[in-house]
Enzyme design. Sequence first.
Site, short mmCIF file in Angstrom:
data_model
loop_
_atom_site.label_atom_id
_atom_site.label_comp_id
_atom_site.label_asym_id
_atom_site.label_seq_id
_atom_site.Cartn_x
_atom_site.Cartn_y
_atom_site.Cartn_z
N CYS A 131 -30.44 34.20 -68.91
CA CYS A 131 -28.99 34.08 -68.97
C CYS A 131 -28.31 35.08 -68.03
CB CYS A 131 -28.50 34.30 -70.40
SG CYS A 131 -26.70 34.15 -70.56
N HIS A 205 -37.06 28.73 -64.73
CA HIS A 205 -35.94 28.10 -64.04
C HIS A 205 -36.17 28.30 -62.54
CE1 HIS A 205 -31.33 27.29 -63.99
NE2 HIS A 205 -31.92 26.80 -62.92
#
Length: 270
Positions: A131, A205
């Site tokens: 995040c 990611h």
Amino acid sequence: RENHDAMTPTNLTKDSNKTTCKELHIAPMLDVSKPEFLNLMRILTKRAIIWTEMVVDETIAHTDDIHRHLGFIRTSEGETFGNEKKRRRCDDRFLNPIVCQIGGRDEDYSARAARIVEEYGYNEVNLNIDCPSNRVSGKRQFGAVLMKQADTAVLVVSAMNSTTTRIPVSVKTRIGIDDFDTIEYLFRFIERLRNEAGCRKFVIHARKCVLGGLLTPAQNRIVPPLNYPRVYKLCHRFPDCSFVLNGGVPGLQAAKNICFGSLAPPYNKP
């Protein structure tokens, strides 16, 4: 496959080193991965792996209403469970396979949170090192910023691993962050989590992360270019670990191209 159970991690145990089948994950989404959404996804598919929103470890450790944050799983009577005085594992596993993602940088809080997540009947607990928001990676100093703080990341993941007995601990992270954007740095980061913290499953990611307010969280999901080959290199470098590719997957056909190979970029493997 005819053996549907082989497509899910419901039989994945603490000692499992590597996922032996292809997995399709429905990634955690802020303000989307709520109980209603998770139940809808489980009606649509019994085999895809669903995720909760990120829950902060301190919230799990201190809240007086833990059921509000973790009580998504239903018992065979169709009732939710999670009362602090009477925890029990789910019977029909309606939402399983399901991963609970937590965020934090304190090893004690994260260890306590991981233990509670396991008691609630989740199949896996995941630490968010992904995040990029200013509130998370800036003010609170967890999430993606932990990729720059490998010592802290190792301590947290190691503590989570030491307190869970039945379910695996995984890490969701990026291929790079700010100027820490080389394949060598990524190799070292994953290697430390593997060797020192005992982590064997990573959700990657396939974009770098840009902190410091230069990109918003939404822009961090689409602006940095995808680099799938870097994830494939991780698979070759650490064959005893499992890697789940995240980012830029628009649908089922794209997911199949990634899993089973395709000549079309960006899915082509090196």
